[in-house]
Motif scaffolding. Structure first.
Motif, PDB file in Angstrom:
ATOM      1  N   GLY A 184       0.816  -1.254   0.028  1.00 63.42           N
ATOM      2  CA  GLY A 184      -0.033   0.017   0.120  1.00 63.42           C
ATOM      3  C   GLY A 184       0.738   1.410  -0.113  1.00 63.42           C
ATOM      4  O   GLY A 184       0.273   2.345   0.085  1.00 63.42           O
ATOM      5  N   ARG A 210      -4.953   5.099   6.906  1.00 65.74           N
ATOM      6  CA  ARG A 210      -6.197   5.527   6.679  1.00 65.74           C
ATOM      7  C   ARG A 210      -6.528   4.918   5.513  1.00 65.74           C
ATOM      8  O   ARG A 210      -7.945   4.265   5.118  1.00 65.74           O
ATOM      9  N   THR A 211      -5.879   4.701   4.298  1.00 67.56           N
ATOM     10  CA  THR A 211      -6.128   4.457   3.013  1.00 67.56           C
ATOM     11  C   THR A 211      -5.299   3.213   2.324  1.00 67.56           C
ATOM     12  O   THR A 211      -5.356   3.273   1.126  1.00 67.56           O
ATOM     13  N   ALA A 213      -5.329   0.387   2.048  1.00 68.24           N
ATOM     14  CA  ALA A 213      -5.975  -0.978   1.410  1.00 68.24           C
ATOM     15  C   ALA A 213      -6.400  -0.547   0.044  1.00 68.24           C
ATOM     16  O   ALA A 213      -6.595  -1.497  -0.802  1.00 68.24           O
ATOM     17  N   ASN A 214      -6.359   0.898  -0.175  1.00 68.16           N
ATOM     18  CA  ASN A 214      -6.997   1.266  -1.586  1.00 68.16           C
ATOM     19  C   ASN A 214      -5.773   0.905  -2.473  1.00 68.16           C
ATOM     20  O   ASN A 214      -5.878   0.813  -3.870  1.00 68.16           O
ATOM     21  N   HIS A 215      -4.586   0.669  -1.958  1.00 68.00           N
ATOM     22  CA  HIS A 215      -3.274   0.642  -2.883  1.00 68.00           C
ATOM     23  C   HIS A 215      -2.577  -0.688  -2.759  1.00 68.00           C
ATOM     24  O   HIS A 215      -1.818  -1.001  -3.574  1.00 68.00           O
ATOM     25  N   ILE A 221      -3.362  -7.589   2.111  1.00 68.76           N
ATOM     26  CA  ILE A 221      -4.088  -7.049   3.033  1.00 68.76           C
ATOM     27  C   ILE A 221      -4.490  -7.976   4.316  1.00 68.76           C
ATOM     28  O   ILE A 221      -4.363  -7.475   5.209  1.00 68.76           O
TER      29      ILE A 221
END
Length: 246
Positions: A184, A210-211, A213-215, A221
């Motif tokens: 990520g 915070r973010t 998991a989007n990457h 994960i």
């Protein structure tokens, strides 16, 4: 990338009074998370391996062991152990940073066009908590190194969990960036720097708790969440004795 604040109380105490370790079946190593003052012998072995590894690659100037040996700027470190208990990789977390002046990245970009952007990116995130991942190394066994690097790419989340902060950053050459991006990391839009020498085009990358998991790669994960649970609860912690952990 514009950070959004989380309600974190930044602290320099990660709460580790003993080491935490677990078996990584993919890399076939035991990962040990500790502090320099908790495991001084393991810390010395990790640093010794780092110096040898950097020297073999002709970049020993990138690791100043004398400056970090006392562990005062290291919040925690990781060592990966093979089946004999030998350290074959690891890295450390520096900080939390109080300003860009605390980051080694400002040394790496000194005199380069991207220095101002490096400083701003760090200073903008300091209020939310920033750790700098440094002195990473692995065995020279190519296949083993790839698997260990993938495991080490998850370590920022151990640190962010224990210190309850939002950001980790690191600098690296492009061939390492791809491995770290699996968990990520986002590469900053800052011009590369020729550090530690002209053979390299070092870039900066960021982890946002915070973010991420989007990457991250899908297979990373669940491993990230599992290891975050281990370090926060100690449910798979092993004894400090290295032989007993293997």
């Amino acid at each position: 990338m514009h950070p959004q604040p989380l309600d974190f109380g930044i602290t320099t105490d990660c709460g580790i009074t003993d080491n935490i370790s677990w078996w990584d079946s993919d890399a076939e190593v035991t990962t040990v998370l500790s502090r320099p003052d908790t495991d001084p012998e393991l810390w010395d072995e990790y640093l010794r391996g780092a110096v040898e590894s950097y020297r073999r690659h002709g970049v020993e100037r990138a690791v100043d062991v004398d400056a970090v040996r006392d562990g005062s700027d290291t919040a925690m470190f990781w060592a990966t152990l093979d089946s004999t208990g030998r350290v074959i990789g690891g890295l450390r977390a520096k900080g939390p940073l109080l300003s860009a002046d605390d980051s080694h990245a400002t040394v790496e970009w000194a005199g380069q066009p991207g220095l101002a952007a490096v400083r701003k990116m760090i200073d903008d995130r300091v209020p939310f908590g920033v750790l700098e991942m440094k002195t990473a190394w692995t065995t020279d066994d190519r296949d083993k190194a790839r698997r260990i690097s993938t495991a080490l790419a998850r370590t920022p989340f151990h640190a962010m969990t224990l210190l309850d902060i939002q950001f980790c950053m690191a600098t690296s050459a492009p061939h390492i960036l791809e491995r770290w991006r699996t968990s990520g990391a986002v590469v900053a839009p800052i011009p590369a720097t020729p550090y530690p020498d002209e053979r390299y085009r070092t870039k900066m990358m960021w982890y946002d708790r915070r973010t991420f998991a989007n990457h991250a790669a899908p297979d990373q994960i669940p491993k990230i969440f599992r290891e975050m649970s281990i370090v926060s609860t100690g449910t798979e912690a092993q004894p400090r004795d290295r032989a007993a952990a293997l």
